[in-house]
Design a protein around this motif. Structure first.
Motif, short mmCIF file in Angstrom:
data_model
loop_
_atom_site.label_atom_id
_atom_site.label_comp_id
_atom_site.label_asym_id
_atom_site.label_seq_id
_atom_site.Cartn_x
_atom_site.Cartn_y
_atom_site.Cartn_z
N LEU A 176 3.64 -4.05 -4.01
CA LEU A 176 3.51 -5.47 -4.30
C LEU A 176 4.86 -6.18 -4.39
N VAL A 177 5.81 -5.56 -5.08
CA VAL A 177 7.14 -6.16 -5.19
C VAL A 177 7.81 -6.22 -3.82
N SER A 178 7.69 -5.16 -3.04
CA SER A 178 8.29 -5.13 -1.70
C SER A 178 7.69 -6.21 -0.81
N THR A 179 6.37 -6.35 -0.86
CA THR A 179 5.71 -7.38 -0.06
C THR A 179 6.20 -8.77 -0.45
N GLY A 180 6.19 -9.06 -1.74
CA GLY A 180 6.58 -10.39 -2.20
C GLY A 180 8.03 -10.72 -1.92
N ILE A 181 8.90 -9.78 -2.20
CA ILE A 181 10.33 -10.04 -2.01
C ILE A 181 10.65 -10.26 -0.53
N VAL A 182 10.13 -9.43 0.34
CA VAL A 182 10.45 -9.58 1.76
C VAL A 182 9.79 -10.83 2.34
N ALA A 183 8.58 -11.14 1.93
CA ALA A 183 7.94 -12.37 2.42
C ALA A 183 8.77 -13.59 2.03
N LEU A 184 9.26 -13.62 0.81
CA LEU A 184 10.10 -14.74 0.38
C LEU A 184 11.47 -14.72 1.07
N ALA A 185 12.07 -13.54 1.17
CA ALA A 185 13.39 -13.43 1.78
C ALA A 185 13.36 -13.80 3.25
N GLU A 186 12.25 -13.60 3.90
CA GLU A 186 12.13 -13.87 5.33
C GLU A 186 12.01 -15.37 5.63
N GLY A 230 4.93 -2.25 2.19
CA GLY A 230 5.07 -3.56 1.56
C GLY A 230 6.04 -4.46 2.29
N THR A 231 7.20 -3.92 2.69
CA THR A 231 8.17 -4.76 3.40
C THR A 231 7.64 -5.17 4.77
N THR A 232 6.90 -4.27 5.42
CA THR A 232 6.31 -4.61 6.71
C THR A 232 5.26 -5.71 6.54
N LEU A 233 4.42 -5.58 5.52
CA LEU A 233 3.42 -6.63 5.26
C LEU A 233 4.12 -7.95 4.93
N GLY A 234 5.18 -7.90 4.15
CA GLY A 234 5.92 -9.12 3.83
C GLY A 234 6.46 -9.79 5.07
#
Length: 190
Positions: free
Chosen positions: A5-15, A139-143
């Motif tokens: 969850l943290v990986s998804t959220g952080i990467v989605a925002l960072a992207e 998570g990072t891929t989903l983000g």
């Protein structure tokens, strides 16, 4: 599950507003074929983030907990500062020749654009912090997909709806909090 969850959220925002998101917009405008572009983004992201996650997992085996805590904490704080610097798309990425088709061109351009990018560095750090390789890479891929797929389909309309500066500040705050927590509380290695 928190690593995912943290990986998804952080990467989605960072992207948001990142050069790879701008690349997705350029590819969508140029080729007007969303499915091969989205599949190319997915393939490039899986490959890139799997490698980045492996580096992050390796780092945890090489550094002691105290050193890792400081490296991660300072890296997350540096990422917070980096988030406040907007990305621009390089001309060479926008003018690529589609000799490999839409899918192949997208895979190559996205993979290269992601090298050393904020989200790749974040993947390394998250994999080191959580010591949960598969969850972080998933998570990072989903983000990445949550941030880029809508841009391919909705194009410029979406980028006008989202205040990029606000997203960058929120992302920076998340990274700052993670950095402070890593330094203050240490890294949970279990």
């Amino acid at each position: 599950m928190s690593a995912f969850l943290v990986s998804t959220g952080i990467v989605a925002l960072a992207e948001m507003g990142d050069k790879t998101q701008l690349l997705a917009l350029v590819l969508a405008a140029r080729f007007r074929r969303p499915w091969p572009i989205v599949l190319g983004i997915f393939a490039a992201t899986i490959i890139n983030h799997a490698l980045a996650g492996a580096v992050g997992a390796w780092v945890t085996t090489q550094l002691g907990p105290d050193v890792l805590r400081w490296v991660l904490g300072l890296s997350f704080i540096a990422m917070a500062v980096w988030m406040l610097i907007p990305d621009k798309l390089d001309d060479e990425e926008a003018d690529s020749n589609p000799r490999y088709g839409v899918f192949g061109t997208t895979v190559v351009l996205f993979f290269l654009a992601e090298m050393g990018d904020k989200t790749q560095i974040a993947t390394v750090m998250l994999a080191a912090k959580y010591n949960a390789y598969l969850w972080v890479v998933a998570g990072t891929t989903l983000g990445m997909m949550l941030a880029n797929a809508p841009v391919v389909w909705l194009g410029e309309r979406m980028t006008r709806l989202v205040p990029i500066k606000v997203v960058h500040v929120v992302s920076a705050l998340f990274f700052l909090v993670l950095g402070v927590l890593a330094i203050w509380h240490g890294v949970d290695m279990g």
